[in-house]
Design a protein around this motif. Structure first.
Motif, PDB file in Angstrom:
ATOM      1  N   LYS A  37       8.693  12.666   1.425  1.00 16.99           N
ATOM      2  CA  LYS A  37       8.745  13.401   2.695  1.00 16.99           C
ATOM      3  C   LYS A  37       7.361  13.578   3.285  1.00 16.99           C
ATOM      4  CE  LYS A  37      12.943  16.065   1.665  1.00 16.99           C
ATOM      5  NZ  LYS A  37      13.481  17.415   1.353  1.00 16.99           N
ATOM      6  N   MET A  38       6.377  13.752   2.415  1.00 12.04           N
ATOM      7  CA  MET A  38       5.014  13.994   2.881  1.00 12.04           C
ATOM      8  C   MET A  38       4.292  12.705   3.263  1.00 12.04           C
ATOM      9  SD  MET A  38       3.897  16.872   0.082  1.00 12.04           S
ATOM     10  CE  MET A  38       2.221  16.960   0.702  1.00 12.04           C
ATOM     11  N   SER A  39       4.471  11.641   2.451  1.00 14.10           N
ATOM     12  CA  SER A  39       3.704  10.405   2.677  1.00 14.10           C
ATOM     13  C   SER A  39       4.458   9.386   3.510  1.00 14.10           C
ATOM     14  CB  SER A  39       3.316   9.788   1.339  1.00 14.10           C
ATOM     15  OG  SER A  39       4.472   9.391   0.615  1.00 14.10           O
ATOM     16  N   GLY A  40       5.752   9.555   3.663  1.00 16.31           N
ATOM     17  CA  GLY A  40       6.538   8.618   4.464  1.00 16.31           C
ATOM     18  C   GLY A  40       7.450   7.749   3.631  1.00 16.31           C
TER      19      GLY A  40
ATOM     20  N   LYS B 192       0.813  -1.228   0.000  1.00 14.78           N
ATOM     21  CA  LYS B 192       0.000   0.000   0.000  1.00 14.78           C
ATOM     22  C   LYS B 192       0.844   1.276   0.000  1.00 14.78           C
ATOM     23  CE  LYS B 192      -3.570  -2.660   0.249  1.00 14.78           C
ATOM     24  NZ  LYS B 192      -4.290  -3.009  -0.998  1.00 14.78           N
ATOM     25  N   TYR B 193       2.122   1.150  -0.333  1.00 15.16           N
ATOM     26  CA  TYR B 193       2.957   2.346  -0.457  1.00 15.16           C
ATOM     27  C   TYR B 193       2.662   3.038  -1.787  1.00 15.16           C
ATOM     28  CZ  TYR B 193       5.954   0.831   3.443  1.00 15.16           C
ATOM     29  OH  TYR B 193       6.433   0.474   4.672  1.00 15.16           O
ATOM     30  N   ALA B 194       2.939   4.333  -1.842  1.00 19.41           N
ATOM     31  CA  ALA B 194       2.814   5.068  -3.105  1.00 19.41           C
ATOM     32  C   ALA B 194       3.814   4.495  -4.106  1.00 19.41           C
ATOM     33  CB  ALA B 194       3.068   6.547  -2.879  1.00 19.41           C
ATOM     34  N   PHE B 195       3.421   4.461  -5.368  1.00 20.91           N
ATOM     35  CA  PHE B 195       4.258   3.857  -6.402  1.00 20.91           C
ATOM     36  C   PHE B 195       4.436   4.843  -7.550  1.00 20.91           C
ATOM     37  CE2 PHE B 195       4.368   1.064 -10.316  1.00 20.91           C
ATOM     38  CZ  PHE B 195       5.674   0.629 -10.143  1.00 20.91           C
ATOM     39  N   ARG B 196       5.683   5.097  -7.892  1.00 24.17           N
ATOM     40  CA  ARG B 196       6.002   5.988  -8.999  1.00 24.17           C
ATOM     41  C   ARG B 196       6.998   5.287  -9.922  1.00 24.17           C
ATOM     42  NH1 ARG B 196       2.120   7.423  -7.280  1.00 24.17           N
ATOM     43  NH2 ARG B 196       1.556   9.366  -6.224  1.00 24.17           N
ATOM     44  N   ALA B 197       6.891   5.583 -11.209  1.00 34.11           N
ATOM     45  CA  ALA B 197       7.780   4.966 -12.200  1.00 34.11           C
ATOM     46  C   ALA B 197       8.467   6.044 -13.020  1.00 34.11           C
ATOM     47  CB  ALA B 197       6.990   4.026 -13.107  1.00 34.11           C
ATOM     48  N   LEU B 198       9.788   5.942 -13.112  1.00 27.94           N
ATOM     49  CA  LEU B 198      10.579   6.870 -13.917  1.00 27.94           C
ATOM     50  C   LEU B 198      11.578   6.080 -14.758  1.00 27.94           C
ATOM     51  CD1 LEU B 198      11.412   9.690 -11.294  1.00 27.94           C
ATOM     52  CD2 LEU B 198       9.645   9.745 -13.078  1.00 27.94           C
ATOM     53  N   ASN B 199      12.169   6.760 -15.715  1.00 32.14           N
ATOM     54  CA  ASN B 199      13.186   6.161 -16.570  1.00 32.14           C
ATOM     55  C   ASN B 199      14.502   6.904 -16.354  1.00 32.14           C
ATOM     56  OD1 ASN B 199      14.877   5.826 -19.079  1.00 32.14           O
ATOM     57  ND2 ASN B 199      13.190   4.460 -19.607  1.00 32.14           N
ATOM     58  N   ALA B 200      15.543   6.174 -15.992  1.00 35.58           N
ATOM     59  CA  ALA B 200      16.830   6.795 -15.667  1.00 35.58           C
ATOM     60  C   ALA B 200      17.434   7.532 -16.852  1.00 35.58           C
ATOM     61  CB  ALA B 200      17.809   5.741 -15.159  1.00 35.58           C
TER      62      ALA B 200
END
Length: 424
Positions: free
Chosen positions: A88-91, A64-72
């Motif tokens: 920082k805001m969500s932990g 249930k953690y926030a999930f983000r996807a980026l490309n290096a």
């Protein structure tokens, strides 16, 4: 615009993942991390379409953690800063960073403190060997896991799941897929789930409905949609393995014409992965010590074929098939390790002789570890008589040299010479 089927079918929890049981199965490392809520940053490496992104999204869904996807390669430091602010805001934020091997120093330096603090759980995805391509600073802060191609049955399970899923898959379509077509799609995509799902979706979307509203997917339709021909329309679906087997047996039997025939059938089917894998097996299993240089040439030809792709890949492949066919043959290395393994598996092991045991620790000498060891380089010709095998195996001989090539003839001469010195 609707997202691709492969995207829609992405697993939401670890239970949804097909394959990769060595990582996400019950009691395995990633499953343990999730169950204990003790995630650490990791790098997943393996071929395209094997589930690296799926594992990352499933971890996020399970925790249930926030999930983000980026490309290096394409996303900027500013994009990373946005993720860090969110963390920082969500932990905690799970960051899937695709092509992590292309992470430059600026982005790396920005990420490192956030990885140290645990605010960002990095899941790096790459097709490159991370031990070679990943910067040591990142590598030392991550665990490295290899993701392997799915087998035929796992691909088939994924395809059937997509066909039956009414929410994210194709369950709202009335699709009938012939068993031969399903088997072909499961096999020719070589463990790449994304390619298999893309081929299935194209077939469904591009095939007209029958009068009763059903979409009937046949083998020719699937062949066209994945641009890979079936070796034959055999009923039992064994032709693929039969042709690969015939290729190896023809090379082993030194019949270049037959081997080229079976190679051509595999080339026409576009099965580069199976060809390359089998040729390397043949080079070491059947030619082996009779001609080690042929094995090296095989690896070079396979690498060239991978870089060239079809149709040009046929040229180095044909060259190495002829080379292997007409080379002297020896299976002595394969037979010798199999004989040793057979003993191990029945418990014929024995204790390591004391003089061979590790002596690089305090107190080893008092335990008689390594005390009587004779260093061969201190003796003429670099050899000295001493016991290496355990006591119960002192008279065992696993390696039985052949005389089918000049190289192994030289090995045989040296082997016999050492055995005679032992007897003296």
């Amino acid at each position: 615009m609707q997202k691709p089927l492969a995207y829609r079918m992405r697993p939401q929890t670890l239970e949804d993942i097909v394959g990769q049981k060595h990582l996400v199965g019950e009691g395995k490392i990633i499953r343990r991390m999730v169950d204990a809520k003790m995630l650490s940053s990791m790098i997943l490496y393996g071929p395209p379409g094997t589930g690296k992104t799926s594992i990352a999204s499933a971890i996020a869904g399970s925790t249930k953690y926030a999930f983000r996807a980026l490309n290096a390669a394409t996303d900027t430091k500013k994009d990373l800063q946005i993720v860090a602010e969110e963390a920082k805001m969500s932990g905690t934020v799970i960051l899937l960073l695709d092509e992590v091997h292309r992470l430059d120093k600026v982005k790396q330096d920005f990420l490192l403190p956030h990885l140290e603090s645990g605010q960002i759980i990095l899941i790096g995805a790459t097709t490159e060997n991370p031990y070679i391509s990943i910067n040591p600073a990142i590598r030392s802060r991550t665990q490295i896991f290899e993701v392997t191609p799915l087998d035929e049955e796992e691909i088939k399970e994924t395809l059937l799941r997509a066909l039956n899923d009414s929410n994210n898959g194709l369950g709202n379509e009335s699709v009938q897929i012939d068993e031969q077509a399903l088997q072909h799609l499961s096999r020719v995509t070589n463990g790449d789930v994304r390619s298999a799902l893309n081929g299935l979706e194209l077939a469904v979307k591009s095939t007209p409905c029958q009068s009763d509203g059903t979409i009937n997917l046949t083998l020719p339709i699937i062949e066209e949609c994945v641009q890979r021909k079936s070796l034959t329309h055999d009923k039992d679906g064994d032709a693929h393995y039969d042709v690969i087997s015939a290729l190896q047996k023809s090379i082993r039997g030194s019949d270049a014409d037959a081997a080229l025939h079976y190679l051509a059938r595999l080339v026409e089917a576009g099965d580069l992965l199976s060809i390359n894998r089998r040729l390397m097996v043949i080079a070491y299993e059947d030619i082996g010590l009779a001609n080690p240089a042929a094995a090296a040439r095989t690896v070079t030809a396979v690498q060239a074929a991978e870089k060239l792709g079809f149709p040009e890949a046929r040229i180095p492949l044909a060259q190495v098939v002829i080379d292997l066919c007409l080379s002297p043959k020896s299976n002595s290395a394969c037979a010798s390790i199999d004989a040793a393994l057979a003993d191990i598996r029945i418990g014929k092991v024995g204790d390591v002789p004391p003089h061979l045991k590790d002596s690089h620790y305090q107190g080893a000498e008092q335990l008689n570890r390594g005390v009587a060891y004779k260093y061969p380089h201190d003796f003429p010709n670099g050899w000295v008589s001493q016991q290496y095998l355990p006591n119960k195996l002192t008279n065992v001989h696993y390696y039985k040299p052949k005389e089918t090539g000049k190289y192994e003839q030289a090995l045989l001469h040296q082997y016999c010479k050492i055995q005679q010195q032992k007897k003296k």
